[in-house]
Write a protein that holds these residues in place. Structure first.
Motif, PDB file in Angstrom:
ATOM      1  N   ARG A 170      89.453 -18.106 -51.601  1.00  0.00           N
ATOM      2  CA  ARG A 170      89.522 -19.441 -52.759  1.00  0.00           C
ATOM      3  C   ARG A 170      89.024 -19.609 -53.811  1.00  0.00           C
ATOM      4  O   ARG A 170      89.375 -20.271 -55.385  1.00  0.00           O
ATOM      5  N   GLY A 201      88.167 -17.320 -55.763  1.00  0.00           N
ATOM      6  CA  GLY A 201      88.581 -16.481 -56.299  1.00  0.00           C
ATOM      7  C   GLY A 201      88.244 -15.100 -56.597  1.00  0.00           C
ATOM      8  O   GLY A 201      88.312 -13.964 -57.076  1.00  0.00           O
ATOM      9  N   ALA A 206      95.330 -17.482 -51.633  1.00  0.00           N
ATOM     10  CA  ALA A 206      95.350 -17.292 -52.717  1.00  0.00           C
ATOM     11  C   ALA A 206      95.249 -16.279 -53.470  1.00  0.00           C
ATOM     12  O   ALA A 206      95.032 -16.266 -54.598  1.00  0.00           O
ATOM     13  N   CYS A 207      96.617 -15.122 -53.142  1.00  0.00           N
ATOM     14  CA  CYS A 207      97.051 -14.478 -54.219  1.00  0.00           C
ATOM     15  C   CYS A 207      97.877 -15.159 -54.896  1.00  0.00           C
ATOM     16  O   CYS A 207      97.985 -15.159 -56.712  1.00  0.00           O
ATOM     17  N   ASN A 231      97.506 -18.458 -55.831  1.00  0.00           N
ATOM     18  CA  ASN A 231      96.907 -18.925 -56.820  1.00  0.00           C
ATOM     19  C   ASN A 231      95.864 -18.938 -57.719  1.00  0.00           C
ATOM     20  O   ASN A 231      96.398 -19.005 -58.474  1.00  0.00           O
ATOM     21  N   HIS A 232      95.794 -17.379 -57.475  1.00  0.00           N
ATOM     22  CA  HIS A 232      94.937 -16.146 -58.498  1.00  0.00           C
ATOM     23  C   HIS A 232      96.088 -15.430 -59.142  1.00  0.00           C
ATOM     24  O   HIS A 232      95.325 -14.908 -59.615  1.00  0.00           O
ATOM     25  N   ASN A 233      97.083 -15.641 -59.435  1.00  0.00           N
ATOM     26  CA  ASN A 233      98.099 -15.265 -59.708  1.00  0.00           C
ATOM     27  C   ASN A 233      97.384 -13.542 -59.907  1.00  0.00           C
ATOM     28  O   ASN A 233      97.465 -12.508 -60.611  1.00  0.00           O
ATOM     29  N   ASN A 234      96.779 -12.623 -58.464  1.00  0.00           N
ATOM     30  CA  ASN A 234      96.853 -11.274 -58.298  1.00  0.00           C
ATOM     31  C   ASN A 234      97.882 -10.926 -56.734  1.00  0.00           C
ATOM     32  O   ASN A 234      98.475 -10.494 -55.904  1.00  0.00           O
TER      33      ASN A 234
END
Length: 349
Positions: free
Chosen positions: A208, A210, A237-238, A240-243
Motif C-alpha cells: 500500500r 508503494g 497494489a500493483c 494502484n502503483h502501475n507495476n
C-alpha cells in the motif's frame, strides 16, 4: 453431523422431523449450520419461528443471530437483538456483549460500538480487539493505535486478532516502520505467533505504501507456501502503483492456485490497460474465454420493512427487474441532463 458433513437440506430435514420436540440445543445447532453455510437470511427466518416456541433464545442463539447481522450489515436487526438482550438480561453475557460490539463495528456504527465498549467495567481482550479491528478497517488508524496503547497500559494481553487490527491500522496511516517493528516483536514480546493473516497484513502494509518489490520479497521469504490472499493483495497494489512486472508475477501465482480466478484475470487486464499493453489485454481476455472464466457480478442488498432484497449486476431474474431498470434509466437521463459525460465519450474527445 449433517451440518458439518453434508448440506443444509439434510440438516433442515432432520430438524423439521423433530421441530415439536426440539430443544434449545437443536435450535442453536441449526442456526449455527446456517452460518456455516453462509445463509444469514435463514437465521432470521428461524429466529422468527423460534420466538413463539417454548424455547426462547439464549446467549448462544444471540451470538449466531448477531453473526448473521454482521454478515449482511443489518444494523436494524442488530438493534433489535440488542434490545432483546437488554430486556432478558442476556446483555450481561460476555459473548453477547462482544458480539454486539463486533456487530456494530461491522455495520459501520462506530459510535454505538464505542458506547457499548465504554459501558463495560473490565473489557475482555475480545472487546478490545473488535474495537481496534473495526477502527482500522474503517480508516481510523490513529484511533486504533491509541486504543492499542491504552490496552497495553492497562495490562490487557493482546491476541492474534488484536495484531491483525494494529497492523491494518499501521497500513492505513502509512506507518510502515512501526508496523514492521510490531510484526517482528509480537512473538517475542507478546507470545503471539505469526499467522497467515498477519503476513497478509504485512504484505498490505508494504504494498500500500508503494514498496512493491519489498512486499514481493517478503512473500518469497515466508517459511510456508503463500496463500491466494497475499498474492491478491500484492496484485491489487500493483494495479494502484502501475507495476506491470510484479503484477504479472502475482497474477501467475494466483492462477497456479486457482486457474479460474476471475479477479486475477480482471486485475491483470487492468494493469496491462493502464500500461497501454493492448496486445497483453487481448491475450488475457482470450484466455478468459478459453477457460470460460467470467467476472463475478457485483452484489448489493437493501433492507426494507424487515425484508432483505438482494441485487446482482445485470440481474435479469429479479421479480421486479422491469421497475428497477426503468428507474435506473430515469436516473441515467437525469445524470445526462445535469451535464454528466460518460467515460467512453471523454476518450473520444
Amino acid at each position: 453431523m449433517y451440518a458439518k458433513c453434508s448440506d443444509l437440506y439434510d440438516t433442515f430435514k432432520m430438524f423439521n422431523e423433530m421441530t415439536s420436540n426440539a430443544d434449545s440445543v437443536s435450535w442453536n445447532t441449526v442456526l449455527a449450520a446456517c452460518m456455516q453455510h453462509n445463509q444469514a437470511g435463514e437465521v432470521f427466518s428461524l429466529l422468527k419461528m423460534m420466538l413463539p416456541s417454548q424455547n426462547k433464545p439464549d446467549h448462544i442463539t444471540l451470538v449466531s443471530v448477531l453473526g448473521a447481522c454482521r454478515e449482511i450489515a443489518s444494523l436494524e436487526m442488530g438493534d433489535q437483538v440488542h434490545s432483546y438482550a437488554m430486556k432478558t438480561g442476556l446483555r450481561l453475557d460476555n459473548s453477547v456483549t462482544n458480539g454486539l460490539i463486533d456487530m456494530y463495528m461491522k455495520c459501520g456504527s462506530l459510535r454505538n460500538s464505542q458506547k457499548l465498549f465504554d459501558s463495560i467495567e473490565s473489557p475482555h481482550v475480545v472487546s478490545w480487539s473488535s474495537l481496534i479491528v473495526g477502527y482500522a478497517q474503517f480508516g481510523h488508524g490513529e484511533e486504533a493505535l491509541k486504543l492499542f496503547g491504552k490496552m497495553r497500559s492497562l495490562g490487557v494481553k493482546p491476541n492474534q486478532v488484536t495484531f491483525v487490527g494494529v497492523l491494518t491500522a499501521c497500513s492505513h496511516v502509512g506507518l510502515v516502520e512501526e508496523g514492521l517493528q510490531l510484526y517482528r516483536t509480537m512473538e517475542m514480546d507478546h507470545g503471539v505467533v505469526h499467522s497467515r493473516e498477519h503476513c497478509s497484513c504485512v504484505v498490505d502494509l508494504l504494498a500500500r505504501a508503494g514498496h512493491i518489490n519489498e512486499a514481493e520479497d517478503f512473500i518469497n521469504q515466508l517459511p510456508f507456501d503463500p496463500d491466494i490472499v497475499m498474492w491478491k493483495t500484492l496484485l491489487a497494489a500493483c494495479k494502484n502503483h502501475n507495476n506491470v512486472e510484479v503484477g504479472k508475477c502475482a497474477a501467475e501465482n494466483i492462477l497456479k492456485i486457482d486457474p479460474f480466478n476471475s479477479a486475477a484475470h480482471v486485475l491483470l487486464c487492468n494493469i496491462y490497460a493502464s500500461d497501454c499493453s493492448w496486445e497483453d489485454v487481448a491475450r488475457v481476455r482470450s484466455l478468459m474465454k478459453q477457460r470460460n472464466v467470467k467476472k463475478v457480478p457485483g452484489q448489493s442488498w437493501i433492507e426494507v420493512k424487515d425484508n432483505i432484497h438482494v441485487f446482482l449486476a445485470e440481474d435479469s431474474l429479479h421479480s421486479e427487474r422491469d421497475k428497477i431498470y426503468s428507474m435506473l434509466e430515469e436516473l441515467w437521463l437525469q445524470m445526462l441532463d445535469a451535464g454528466y459525460v460518460p467515460f467512453k465519450d471523454k476518450l473520444h474527445e
